[in-house]
Design an enzyme around this catalytic site. Sequence first.
Site, PDB file in Angstrom:
ATOM      1  N   ASP A  45       0.820  -1.215   0.000  1.00 32.41           N
ATOM      2  CA  ASP A  45       0.000   0.000   0.000  1.00 32.41           C
ATOM      3  C   ASP A  45       0.856   1.268   0.000  1.00 32.41           C
ATOM      4  OD1 ASP A  45      -1.947  -1.810   0.225  1.00 32.41           O
ATOM      5  OD2 ASP A  45      -2.679  -1.183   2.204  1.00 32.41           O
ATOM      6  N   TYR A  48       2.239   2.024  -3.377  1.00 28.78           N
ATOM      7  CA  TYR A  48       1.139   2.477  -4.231  1.00 28.78           C
ATOM      8  C   TYR A  48       0.833   3.950  -3.945  1.00 28.78           C
ATOM      9  CZ  TYR A  48      -3.410   2.752  -6.508  1.00 28.78           C
ATOM     10  OH  TYR A  48      -4.452   3.125  -7.319  1.00 28.78           O
ATOM     11  N   SER A  94     -37.499  -3.737 -12.490  1.00 31.28           N
ATOM     12  CA  SER A  94     -37.259  -4.584 -11.319  1.00 31.28           C
ATOM     13  C   SER A  94     -37.695  -6.004 -11.674  1.00 31.28           C
ATOM     14  CB  SER A  94     -37.963  -4.028 -10.093  1.00 31.28           C
ATOM     15  OG  SER A  94     -39.329  -4.023 -10.327  1.00 31.28           O
ATOM     16  N   LEU A  95     -37.710  -6.878 -10.701  1.00 29.89           N
ATOM     17  CA  LEU A  95     -38.008  -8.291 -10.983  1.00 29.89           C
ATOM     18  C   LEU A  95     -39.247  -8.729 -10.219  1.00 29.89           C
ATOM     19  CD1 LEU A  95     -34.379  -9.625 -10.497  1.00 29.89           C
ATOM     20  CD2 LEU A  95     -35.643  -9.708 -12.646  1.00 29.89           C
ATOM     21  N   LYS A 127     -28.949 -13.211  -6.017  1.00 31.22           N
ATOM     22  CA  LYS A 127     -29.566 -11.884  -5.990  1.00 31.22           C
ATOM     23  C   LYS A 127     -28.859 -11.087  -4.903  1.00 31.22           C
ATOM     24  CE  LYS A 127     -33.912  -9.486  -6.368  1.00 31.22           C
ATOM     25  NZ  LYS A 127     -33.695  -8.348  -5.491  1.00 31.22           N
ATOM     26  N   ASP A 129     -27.805  -8.170  -2.458  1.00 33.59           N
ATOM     27  CA  ASP A 129     -28.608  -7.210  -1.708  1.00 33.59           C
ATOM     28  C   ASP A 129     -27.833  -5.904  -1.553  1.00 33.59           C
ATOM     29  OD1 ASP A 129     -30.705  -6.221  -0.366  1.00 33.59           O
ATOM     30  OD2 ASP A 129     -30.439  -7.420   1.446  1.00 33.59           O
ATOM     31  N   ARG A 148     -30.484   3.759  -9.886  1.00 35.73           N
ATOM     32  CA  ARG A 148     -31.659   3.273 -10.584  1.00 35.73           C
ATOM     33  C   ARG A 148     -32.792   4.298 -10.502  1.00 35.73           C
ATOM     34  NH1 ARG A 148     -36.083   0.287  -8.846  1.00 35.73           N
ATOM     35  NH2 ARG A 148     -37.119  -0.780 -10.562  1.00 35.73           N
ATOM     36  N   GLU A 187     -24.626  -4.272  -9.233  1.00 36.91           N
ATOM     37  CA  GLU A 187     -25.045  -3.996  -7.862  1.00 36.91           C
ATOM     38  C   GLU A 187     -23.839  -3.547  -7.049  1.00 36.91           C
ATOM     39  OE1 GLU A 187     -28.265  -4.487  -7.580  1.00 36.91           O
ATOM     40  OE2 GLU A 187     -28.744  -4.841  -5.461  1.00 36.91           O
ATOM     41  N   TYR A 239     -23.919  -7.377 -13.579  1.00 32.21           N
ATOM     42  CA  TYR A 239     -24.805  -8.486 -13.931  1.00 32.21           C
ATOM     43  C   TYR A 239     -25.606  -8.273 -15.206  1.00 32.21           C
ATOM     44  CZ  TYR A 239     -28.123  -5.589 -11.260  1.00 32.21           C
ATOM     45  OH  TYR A 239     -28.872  -4.554 -10.785  1.00 32.21           O
ATOM     46  N   LYS A 303     -32.614 -16.072 -15.157  1.00 27.82           N
ATOM     47  CA  LYS A 303     -32.788 -15.324 -16.399  1.00 27.82           C
ATOM     48  C   LYS A 303     -32.768 -16.290 -17.586  1.00 27.82           C
ATOM     49  CE  LYS A 303     -30.242 -11.436 -14.408  1.00 27.82           C
ATOM     50  NZ  LYS A 303     -29.018 -10.639 -14.391  1.00 27.82           N
ATOM     51  N   CYS A 421     -25.912  -2.687  39.524  1.00 26.57           N
ATOM     52  CA  CYS A 421     -25.830  -3.944  38.764  1.00 26.57           C
ATOM     53  C   CYS A 421     -27.016  -4.848  39.118  1.00 26.57           C
ATOM     54  CB  CYS A 421     -24.507  -4.643  39.081  1.00 26.57           C
ATOM     55  SG  CYS A 421     -24.436  -6.307  38.378  1.00 26.57           S
ATOM     56  N   CYS A 424     -25.293  -8.165  41.058  1.00 21.13           N
ATOM     57  CA  CYS A 424     -24.618  -8.117  42.363  1.00 21.13           C
ATOM     58  C   CYS A 424     -24.948  -6.850  43.149  1.00 21.13           C
ATOM     59  CB  CYS A 424     -23.113  -8.268  42.186  1.00 21.13           C
ATOM     60  SG  CYS A 424     -22.335  -6.817  41.466  1.00 21.13           S
ATOM     61  N   CYS A 439     -20.675  -2.673  35.329  1.00 18.65           N
ATOM     62  CA  CYS A 439     -20.663  -3.026  36.746  1.00 18.65           C
ATOM     63  C   CYS A 439     -19.183  -3.065  37.129  1.00 18.65           C
ATOM     64  CB  CYS A 439     -21.294  -4.406  36.929  1.00 18.65           C
ATOM     65  SG  CYS A 439     -20.825  -5.223  38.454  1.00 18.65           S
ATOM     66  N   CYS A 444     -18.283  -9.859  40.450  1.00 14.03           N
ATOM     67  CA  CYS A 444     -19.722 -10.012  40.197  1.00 14.03           C
ATOM     68  C   CYS A 444     -19.966 -11.400  39.593  1.00 14.03           C
ATOM     69  CB  CYS A 444     -20.180  -8.920  39.236  1.00 14.03           C
ATOM     70  SG  CYS A 444     -21.846  -9.153  38.599  1.00 14.03           S
TER      71      CYS A 444
HETATM   72  S1  IVH Z   1     -31.027  -8.196 -13.207  1.00 19.81           S
HETATM   73  C1  IVH Z   1     -34.498  -6.861 -15.494  1.00 19.81           C
HETATM   74  N1  IVH Z   1     -29.428  -9.547 -11.672  1.00 19.81           N
HETATM   75  O1  IVH Z   1     -32.578  -6.813  -8.042  1.00 19.81           O
HETATM   76  C2  IVH Z   1     -33.406  -7.403 -14.740  1.00 19.81           C
HETATM   77  N2  IVH Z   1     -30.715  -7.815 -10.691  1.00 19.81           N
HETATM   78  O2  IVH Z   1     -35.551  -6.602  -8.218  1.00 19.81           O
HETATM   79  C3  IVH Z   1     -33.234  -6.743 -13.421  1.00 19.81           C
HETATM   80  N3  IVH Z   1     -30.327  -7.501  -8.302  1.00 19.81           N
HETATM   81  O3  IVH Z   1     -32.813  -3.562  -9.294  1.00 19.81           O
HETATM   82  C4  IVH Z   1     -31.887  -6.714 -12.934  1.00 19.81           C
HETATM   83  N4  IVH Z   1     -28.836  -9.077  -8.079  1.00 19.81           N
HETATM   84  O4  IVH Z   1     -30.781  -4.149  -7.902  1.00 19.81           O
HETATM   85  C5  IVH Z   1     -30.329  -8.563 -11.740  1.00 19.81           C
HETATM   86  N5  IVH Z   1     -27.963 -10.835 -10.416  1.00 19.81           N
HETATM   87  C6  IVH Z   1     -28.847  -9.841 -10.497  1.00 19.81           C
HETATM   88  C7  IVH Z   1     -29.213  -9.075  -9.369  1.00 19.81           C
HETATM   89  C8  IVH Z   1     -30.165  -8.067  -9.521  1.00 19.81           C
HETATM   90  C9  IVH Z   1     -29.512  -8.124  -7.457  1.00 19.81           C
HETATM   91  C10 IVH Z   1     -31.244  -6.398  -7.932  1.00 19.81           C
HETATM   92  C11 IVH Z   1     -31.118  -5.176  -8.787  1.00 19.81           C
HETATM   93  C12 IVH Z   1     -32.501  -4.898  -9.328  1.00 19.81           C
HETATM   94  C13 IVH Z   1     -33.361  -5.699  -8.392  1.00 19.81           C
HETATM   95  C14 IVH Z   1     -34.594  -6.160  -9.109  1.00 19.81           C
END
Ligand code: IVH
Length: 686
Positions: A45, A48, A94-95, A127, A129, A148, A187, A239, A303, A421, A424, A439, A444
């Site tokens: 580090d 760098y 979204s999904l 998926k 988070d 998004r 993500e 992704y 998918k 406490c 005791c 405490c 104790c």
């Molecule tokens: S694909 C149309 N791939 O899930 C396809 N999304 O509920 C949508 N997410 O907003 C995205 N892991 O933030 C995709 N391997 C993954 C994912 C992923 C997490 C999240 C993403 C999206 C949300 C959809």
Amino acid sequence: MQWWIWPENFPMTTDAIQEEVLALQQELTDHSYRYHVLDDPVIDDETYDKKLRRLIELETQYPQLQTPDSPTLRVGAPPLKDFKTAEHTLPMLSLDNAFSDDEIMAFHQRVIKSLETEDILYTVEPKLDGVAVELTYEGGLLTLATTRGDGRTGEVITENIRTIGQIPLKLNQEKMAAPNRIEVRGEIIIKTPDFEVLNRHRTENGENAFANPRNAAAGSLRQLDSKITASRPLCIFAYGIGAVEGMRFTSQSQILETLGSFGFPVNGYVQKGVDIQNVLKVYQHYQELRPDLDYEIDGTVIKVDEIRFQQALGEKTKSPRWAIAYKFPAMEKTTTITDILVQVGRTGTLTPVAVLEPVNIGGVMVSRATLHNEDEIRRKDIRIGDRVMVTRAGDVIPKVVKVVSELRQGNETIFEMPVSCPVCGSQVRRMDDEAAIKCINAACPAQIKERIRHFVSKKALDVDGLGKKLVEQLVDIGLVKTFADLFLLEQEKLAELERMGDKSAANLIDALTTARSVDLNRFVFALGIDHTGENAGRLLAGTYENLEGLMAASAEDLAGIHGLGEKTATAIASFFSNPENQRLVADLEAAGVRISNPLYAKQETKDHPFSGKTIVLTGTLSRLTRSEAKTILLGLGAKVTGSVSAKTDFLVAGEAAGSKMKKAGDLGVEVLDESGFLSLLGEDFG
Ligand code: IVH
């Protein structure tokens, strides 16, 4: 900067300066990729930072030399006044969520019906988070990054995104040229260990802790001052893509491979070309993996692999018809706090604990949740009788995320910490720089019980058959007051105790005999010194050959150990300089406890085929877990890294190994399957 409009106020550069800047830019970009993506740095580090400072100096003096992909852009730009917004070229959908195998089969049936073929393969991905982002590259250069937002319009966070070391400022084009324009989607996450460190620092500095890694990632991205973002441990998994000009893709698998070749981290557990039966198996597999992952996932994304099929299926307003999220059972539930109890820990800290109406969270009944300390209760305004949101992550103790204040009735009662406490009756004191109330009576009984329980726990001396109830009993009847008392226990006396018999007493004596030989790292951890966890134990055993050396170390000596915090260093030095603790150690030795340090002994033993080698573990092993394999390898003096590179000596590939296999093949790295691995490990494994 175009050369023909030469700004007058830019000083002229020489060829030598231009060359130095170019070389530094290339070198630092390469090191950054090795560090952040390959997890395989080749310089330290300090070196760098020195090179980076030199580049910043040169680019400040000659601004015309700062290219749009210069690594100096990663340190953060001047703060913004507000966030601009930008419309997504294609909506970020979204999904739809599924919660059962039946719902996934129904999805598959819809796909079959619409496409009029049963020959459908899926790409299955964890998926993640975190927070979804879109990164636009024009001519291979990162020009725009957005959140998004509402799916149509997002906030512009380009400066913040530039600070994330894993994200290429310029696409890597060694394997494939970049298209004119491509929108990369992925993500942003914070890994759980990094999240814990971040929160620890925040609480130490009097700042509010983040509720979970996702909130921490979102908060870090929404900073007007990108220098703050730069200080946060953000990561990405790419992704997918949005709009693309100048490149065609035929499948999701090909998209992921291309993103990988452009230099993006792509999740290693992705499974390509999976039929529907195996989709369900991968979901199960991810669920098993989940507690071992160092980032949070909340389900599986399935998918349809082929783009022409995706196009034929199309999309609804908010979600595509070609993908679905198969969510894991919720790890967050709402319940009621029926009472708040106060527990006394081994260092005397009083911890308020919420008693909950029992609730099933991810298959485990939860009836208690820690509330940490008084400040936390005030900050979240938690009252007895409140409806609260509770989470459980992995094997971590459940915690109260927030009060559902809309459900308040008005009869909830405010909780006050006790002034003495609860065990005791001694005085309690609030430490100056800490939120904790303690405490002050070291004798104790609650503290003694907790210290003993910690001392004999699995990661410490690992004494079998000495559970919570028995420890309480031994302390309550006065047989055990100190650690050494444990080793002076007599079988006859034990056999007379309630719920004990000759057999259990004999087993416990046996277990204590085994526990008398202990490794230095475990012993240090077992002592229960403030701020000294397992990791500190390992660092200390790596530095000091024996306990005498460690006991003689000053706080300054200890603070010099890389990775050991200042608080830990001070706590350890003050622990061993206390004559009472010196006596405690002497008493243990007198009772036959022998402390050895295998880390030092190992170097003298014969070479093992894995000693000094760099090894990557991937896929699932059946005879042992990956973390067990890692521990064994570290013990043999091997280095275990996360990704395959030219420096890898072996790739150990278990069941369902993914992209790392291909990479190992490309780089000519030796691949061992489980049986090959076990037979090289030797001894009991072969
Ligand atoms: S694909 C149309 N791939 O899930 C396809 N999304 O509920 C949508 N997410 O907003 C995205 N892991 O933030 C995709 N391997 C993954 C994912 C992923 C997490 C999240 C993403 C999206 C949300 C959809």
